[in-house]
Design a protein around this motif. Structure first.
Motif, PDB file in Angstrom:
ATOM      1  N   LYS A 118       0.841  -1.191   0.000  1.00 18.30           N
ATOM      2  CA  LYS A 118       0.000   0.000   0.000  1.00 18.30           C
ATOM      3  C   LYS A 118       0.877   1.242   0.000  1.00 18.30           C
ATOM      4  CE  LYS A 118      -4.258  -1.470   2.223  1.00 18.30           C
ATOM      5  NZ  LYS A 118      -5.246  -1.103   3.250  1.00 18.30           N
ATOM      6  N   MET A 119       0.320   2.313  -0.578  1.00 17.96           N
ATOM      7  CA  MET A 119       0.965   3.625  -0.559  1.00 17.96           C
ATOM      8  C   MET A 119       0.012   4.584   0.132  1.00 17.96           C
ATOM      9  SD  MET A 119       3.936   3.722  -2.478  1.00 17.96           S
ATOM     10  CE  MET A 119       4.069   5.374  -3.055  1.00 17.96           C
ATOM     11  N   ILE A 120       0.585   5.550   0.855  1.00 14.85           N
ATOM     12  CA  ILE A 120      -0.221   6.578   1.496  1.00 14.85           C
ATOM     13  C   ILE A 120       0.567   7.878   1.500  1.00 14.85           C
ATOM     14  CG2 ILE A 120       0.572   5.911   3.799  1.00 14.85           C
ATOM     15  CD1 ILE A 120      -2.241   6.747   4.821  1.00 14.85           C
ATOM     16  N   ALA A 121      -0.118   8.974   1.223  1.00 14.22           N
ATOM     17  CA  ALA A 121       0.496  10.294   1.307  1.00 14.22           C
ATOM     18  C   ALA A 121       0.493  10.692   2.776  1.00 14.22           C
ATOM     19  CB  ALA A 121      -0.278  11.302   0.470  1.00 14.22           C
ATOM     20  N   GLY A 122       1.653  10.665   3.390  1.00 16.17           N
ATOM     21  CA  GLY A 122       1.727  10.979   4.805  1.00 16.17           C
ATOM     22  C   GLY A 122       3.140  10.858   5.343  1.00 16.17           C
ATOM     23  N   THR A 123       3.252  11.098   6.649  1.00 12.22           N
ATOM     24  CA  THR A 123       4.532  11.009   7.338  1.00 12.22           C
ATOM     25  C   THR A 123       4.367  10.162   8.594  1.00 12.22           C
ATOM     26  OG1 THR A 123       4.085  13.033   8.585  1.00 12.22           O
ATOM     27  CG2 THR A 123       5.321  13.276   6.536  1.00 12.22           C
ATOM     28  N   ILE A 124       5.451   9.562   9.015  1.00 10.90           N
ATOM     29  CA  ILE A 124       5.431   8.795  10.255  1.00 10.90           C
ATOM     30  C   ILE A 124       5.498   9.777  11.414  1.00 10.90           C
ATOM     31  CG2 ILE A 124       6.683   7.149  11.701  1.00 10.90           C
ATOM     32  CD1 ILE A 124       7.651   5.821   9.121  1.00 10.90           C
ATOM     33  N   LYS A 125       4.531   9.699  12.307  1.00 11.21           N
ATOM     34  CA  LYS A 125       4.488  10.577  13.471  1.00 11.21           C
ATOM     35  C   LYS A 125       4.978   9.869  14.719  1.00 11.21           C
ATOM     36  CE  LYS A 125       3.446  14.382  11.845  1.00 11.21           C
ATOM     37  NZ  LYS A 125       4.468  15.408  11.894  1.00 11.21           N
ATOM     38  N   GLU A 126       4.831   8.555  14.751  1.00  4.59           N
ATOM     39  CA  GLU A 126       5.262   7.799  15.919  1.00  4.59           C
ATOM     40  C   GLU A 126       5.571   6.367  15.504  1.00  4.59           C
ATOM     41  OE1 GLU A 126       3.252   6.247  20.066  1.00  4.59           O
ATOM     42  OE2 GLU A 126       2.542   8.137  19.211  1.00  4.59           O
ATOM     43  N   LEU A 127       6.601   5.829  16.102  1.00  7.65           N
ATOM     44  CA  LEU A 127       6.985   4.437  15.852  1.00  7.65           C
ATOM     45  C   LEU A 127       7.250   3.807  17.211  1.00  7.65           C
ATOM     46  CD1 LEU A 127       7.784   2.206  13.853  1.00  7.65           C
ATOM     47  CD2 LEU A 127      10.059   3.187  13.811  1.00  7.65           C
ATOM     48  N   SER A 128       6.413   2.857  17.603  1.00  6.99           N
ATOM     49  CA  SER A 128       6.549   2.193  18.892  1.00  6.99           C
ATOM     50  C   SER A 128       6.912   0.732  18.643  1.00  6.99           C
ATOM     51  CB  SER A 128       5.250   2.302  19.684  1.00  6.99           C
ATOM     52  OG  SER A 128       5.377   1.607  20.904  1.00  6.99           O
ATOM     53  N   LEU A 129       8.161   0.413  18.821  1.00 12.75           N
ATOM     54  CA  LEU A 129       8.635  -0.946  18.550  1.00 12.75           C
ATOM     55  C   LEU A 129       8.119  -1.937  19.586  1.00 12.75           C
ATOM     56  CD1 LEU A 129      12.300  -0.123  17.507  1.00 12.75           C
ATOM     57  CD2 LEU A 129      10.327  -0.518  16.036  1.00 12.75           C
ATOM     58  N   VAL A 130       8.019  -1.529  20.832  1.00  8.48           N
ATOM     59  CA  VAL A 130       7.521  -2.418  21.883  1.00  8.48           C
ATOM     60  C   VAL A 130       6.048  -2.755  21.639  1.00  8.48           C
ATOM     61  CG1 VAL A 130       7.017  -2.605  24.357  1.00  8.48           C
ATOM     62  CG2 VAL A 130       9.181  -1.629  23.598  1.00  8.48           C
TER      63      VAL A 130
END
Length: 62
Positions: free
Chosen positions: A41-53
């Protein structure tokens, strides 16, 4: 497992976008996501948060 679920956050509400994501590639104001099942999938956006746990990717639409 190392995959995460991708969510789109809008007005404080998170909506599931793609489960089991194992690949994220930024491309010109867009994100290309691919999961362990071969879905892409593609989406026009940015990563705001990445929670690995928590295995979560939070995306904000542009």
């Amino acid at each position: 497992m190392c995959e995460a679920n991708a969510y789109v956050r809008q007005d404080g509400v998170e909506e599931l976008f793609l489960e089991g994501v194992d690949k994220v590639v930024p491309m010109d104001n867009q994100l290309y996501l691919e999961n362990i099942f071969g879905q892409k999938k593609m989406i026009a956006g940015t990563i705001k948060e990445l929670s690995l746990v928590d295995h979560k990717i939070i995306i904000e639409k542009i």
